[in-house]
Scaffold this motif. Structure first.
Motif, short mmCIF file in Angstrom:
data_model
loop_
_atom_site.label_atom_id
_atom_site.label_comp_id
_atom_site.label_asym_id
_atom_site.label_seq_id
_atom_site.Cartn_x
_atom_site.Cartn_y
_atom_site.Cartn_z
N PHE A 16 0.83 -1.21 0.00
CA PHE A 16 0.00 0.00 0.00
C PHE A 16 0.87 1.26 0.00
CE2 PHE A 16 -2.84 3.05 2.31
CZ PHE A 16 -3.80 3.14 1.32
N GLN A 17 1.92 1.27 0.85
CA GLN A 17 2.81 2.44 0.89
C GLN A 17 3.53 2.65 -0.45
OE1 GLN A 17 4.87 0.96 4.36
NE2 GLN A 17 4.37 2.81 5.50
N ASN A 18 3.89 1.56 -1.09
CA ASN A 18 4.53 1.68 -2.40
C ASN A 18 3.59 2.37 -3.40
OD1 ASN A 18 7.31 0.37 -3.17
ND2 ASN A 18 6.48 -0.88 -1.51
N VAL A 19 2.33 1.95 -3.38
CA VAL A 19 1.38 2.54 -4.33
C VAL A 19 1.12 4.01 -3.97
CG1 VAL A 19 -0.93 2.36 -5.35
CG2 VAL A 19 0.37 0.30 -4.82
N LEU A 20 1.11 4.31 -2.68
CA LEU A 20 0.93 5.70 -2.24
C LEU A 20 2.03 6.62 -2.79
CD1 LEU A 20 -0.19 5.78 1.51
CD2 LEU A 20 -1.38 6.78 -0.45
N THR A 21 3.25 6.07 -2.96
CA THR A 21 4.31 6.94 -3.49
C THR A 21 3.96 7.46 -4.88
OG1 THR A 21 5.61 5.14 -4.46
CG2 THR A 21 6.15 5.75 -2.18
N GLY A 22 3.06 6.76 -5.58
CA GLY A 22 2.57 7.26 -6.86
C GLY A 22 1.80 8.57 -6.71
N ARG A 23 1.37 8.89 -5.46
CA ARG A 23 0.60 10.12 -5.21
C ARG A 23 1.48 11.30 -4.81
NH1 ARG A 23 -3.58 10.38 -7.70
NH2 ARG A 23 -4.47 11.92 -6.29
N LEU A 24 2.82 11.08 -4.78
CA LEU A 24 3.71 12.14 -4.29
C LEU A 24 3.53 13.46 -5.05
CD1 LEU A 24 7.05 10.24 -3.53
CD2 LEU A 24 5.65 11.58 -1.93
N GLY A 25 3.21 13.36 -6.33
CA GLY A 25 3.02 14.57 -7.12
C GLY A 25 1.78 15.36 -6.75
N TYR A 26 0.94 14.80 -5.88
CA TYR A 26 -0.34 15.45 -5.55
C TYR A 26 -0.41 15.97 -4.12
CZ TYR A 26 -1.79 13.41 -9.95
OH TYR A 26 -1.88 13.07 -11.29
N VAL A 27 0.69 15.84 -3.35
CA VAL A 27 0.69 16.39 -1.98
C VAL A 27 1.81 17.44 -1.89
CG1 VAL A 27 -0.23 14.30 -0.90
CG2 VAL A 27 2.24 14.56 -1.10
N ASN A 28 1.75 18.31 -0.87
CA ASN A 28 2.80 19.33 -0.78
C ASN A 28 4.09 18.73 -0.19
OD1 ASN A 28 2.79 19.56 2.08
ND2 ASN A 28 0.97 20.88 1.96
N ASP A 29 5.17 19.52 -0.24
CA ASP A 29 6.48 18.99 0.14
C ASP A 29 6.51 18.49 1.58
OD1 ASP A 29 7.30 19.55 -2.34
OD2 ASP A 29 8.45 21.36 -1.83
N LEU A 30 5.83 19.23 2.45
CA LEU A 30 5.86 18.86 3.87
C LEU A 30 5.13 17.52 4.08
CD1 LEU A 30 7.10 20.31 6.28
CD2 LEU A 30 4.82 21.17 6.84
N GLN A 31 3.98 17.42 3.43
CA GLN A 31 3.21 16.16 3.53
C GLN A 31 4.03 15.01 2.97
OE1 GLN A 31 -0.17 17.63 1.33
NE2 GLN A 31 -1.46 17.62 3.16
N ALA A 32 4.73 15.26 1.85
CA ALA A 32 5.54 14.22 1.24
C ALA A 32 6.66 13.80 2.20
CB ALA A 32 6.13 14.70 -0.09
N LEU A 33 7.28 14.79 2.85
CA LEU A 33 8.40 14.53 3.75
C LEU A 33 7.98 13.61 4.90
CD1 LEU A 33 11.37 15.39 4.25
CD2 LEU A 33 10.50 17.20 5.74
N PHE A 34 6.77 13.86 5.42
CA PHE A 34 6.32 13.04 6.56
C PHE A 34 5.45 11.86 6.13
CE2 PHE A 34 7.50 17.05 8.57
CZ PHE A 34 8.32 16.56 9.57
N GLY A 35 5.36 11.67 4.82
CA GLY A 35 4.59 10.54 4.34
C GLY A 35 3.12 10.66 4.70
N TYR A 36 2.61 11.92 4.77
CA TYR A 36 1.20 12.08 5.10
C TYR A 36 0.37 12.15 3.82
CZ TYR A 36 -3.24 13.87 6.44
OH TYR A 36 -4.60 13.99 6.56
N PHE A 37 -0.50 11.19 3.67
CA PHE A 37 -1.39 11.19 2.51
C PHE A 37 -2.82 11.18 3.01
CE2 PHE A 37 2.53 9.28 1.04
CZ PHE A 37 2.73 9.85 -0.20
N GLY A 38 -3.58 12.21 2.64
CA GLY A 38 -4.97 12.31 3.09
C GLY A 38 -5.84 11.20 2.52
N ARG A 39 -7.07 11.21 2.98
CA ARG A 39 -7.99 10.13 2.65
C ARG A 39 -8.17 9.91 1.14
NH1 ARG A 39 -14.12 9.74 4.97
NH2 ARG A 39 -14.77 8.15 3.50
N GLU A 40 -8.31 11.00 0.39
CA GLU A 40 -8.54 10.84 -1.06
C GLU A 40 -7.37 10.09 -1.72
OE1 GLU A 40 -7.52 15.47 -1.89
OE2 GLU A 40 -7.76 14.20 -3.67
N HIS A 41 -6.15 10.35 -1.22
CA HIS A 41 -4.98 9.68 -1.80
C HIS A 41 -4.97 8.20 -1.42
CE1 HIS A 41 -3.59 13.54 -3.06
NE2 HIS A 41 -3.64 14.00 -1.82
N ARG A 42 -5.35 7.93 -0.16
CA ARG A 42 -5.36 6.52 0.27
C ARG A 42 -6.45 5.76 -0.48
NH1 ARG A 42 -6.53 6.90 5.74
NH2 ARG A 42 -6.37 9.15 5.84
#
Ligand SMILES: Nc1ncnc2c1ncn2[C@@H]1O[C@H](COP(=O)(O)OP(=O)(O)OP(=O)(O)O)[C@@H](O)[C@H]1O
Ligand SMILES: [Mg+2]
Length: 262
Positions: A105-131
């Motif tokens: 699941f985390q691997n697939v979430l990395t595909g969403r990196l282009g859709y979150v801001n830098d800070l969220q990307a840094l802490f691996g925070y992906f909101g519900r829509e991304h999950r």
């Protein structure tokens, strides 16, 4: 440029690639890709297939010609814009390139990196829509039951399905796959190619697949591009590909194979 290439999602025009050692791996390559096309690129080892895909996603700089995505010449973009564009190009590798210690699941979430801001990307925070998006991509390749597995515990076929899901999670404009099934046994390779084609068609994402095996290409492609010595020798439907052209595309390889068994 003709009207067809102006409307194309991807238009490659007179592309040449000379590596720093002076070797010309691609020479005057031109073709364009329309929405929804599933294209297989065939050619013997060293023909220039990987170089072509690397040029398209900007992994290597081009020497001459142009690459246009949705009409925009990639060379005219700033570095930042190029990075944003690269995030919209899904790339699938022969060796899967998953992060083994992370879950599926985390691997697939990395595909969403282009859709979150830098800070969220840094802490691996992906909101519900991304999950939710990541989960739906896993479902598309029938891998949601493995969501919590460590990626390095998967079989080769499962890894490649997860890599396809990760590429889909990028919501790509285009998918590029470099020998995606070369590490899999023949039966599995057809099943994974079938999945790749199915999701590409369902999402309407044009897809370029480098593939060594001509029979697999013939079976799955809408269109085949045959490369030899860095040049396009054939561009057409599988039905149009005759044995004389095939011999030309694979010429040296066939000679090598014949002499090895002579
Ligand atoms: N960094 C480099 N510097 C110099 N030459 C290179 C470099 N990368 C690739 N080449 C050469 O360019 C040619 C095309 O290589 P490329 O990897 O694109 O071939 P390919 O069609 O993908 O082959 P394969 O089927 O074996 O993967 C080869 O002759 C290769 O040796
Ligand atoms: Mg290659």
């Amino acid at each position: 440029m003709d009207t067809l290439s102006e409307q194309a999602l991807l238009a490659v025009q007179d592309l040449s690639k000379v590596y720093p050692n002076g070797y010309e791996a691609l020479s005057n390559v031109s073709f364009s890709v329309q929405a929804g096309e599933f294209i297989c690129i065939i050619g013997r080892s060293g023909a220039g297939k990987s170089t072509l895909l690397r040029c398209i996603n900007g992994l290597v700089p081009i020497s001459q010609g142009s690459i246009r995505v949705q009409g925009t010449n990639v060379a005219s973009l700033s570095d930042n814009q190029k990075m944003l564009l690269r995030r919209k190009i899904g790339f699938i590798f022969q060796e899967f390139n998953l992060v083994g210690r992370l879950s599926v699941f985390q691997n697939v979430l990395t595909g969403r990196l282009g859709y979150v801001n830098d800070l969220q990307a840094l802490f691996g925070y992906f909101g519900r829509e991304h999950r939710e998006k990541a989960l739906s991509c896993l479902q598309r390749v029938n891998m949601s039951h493995r969501a919590n597995y460590r990626a390095d515990n998967l079989s080769g076929g499962e890894k490649q399905r997860v890599a396809i899901a990760r590429a889909l999670a990028q919501e790509p404009l285009i998918l590029l796959a470099d020998e995606p099934v070369a590490s899999l046994d023949p039966e599995l390779s057809w099943s994974v190619m079938g999945d790749l084609r199915k999701v590409a068609k369902e999402e309407g994402v044009p897809t370029l697949v480098n593939i060594h095996d001509m029979e697999t290409a013939r079976h799955f492609a809408d269109r085949i591009i045959g490369i030899a010595g860095g040049q396009i020798l054939f561009d057409g439907t599988p039905d149009q590909l005759d044995s004389a052209t095939l011999r030309e595309i694979y010429r040296n390889e066939l000679v090598e194979t014949t002499s090895r068994y002579a």
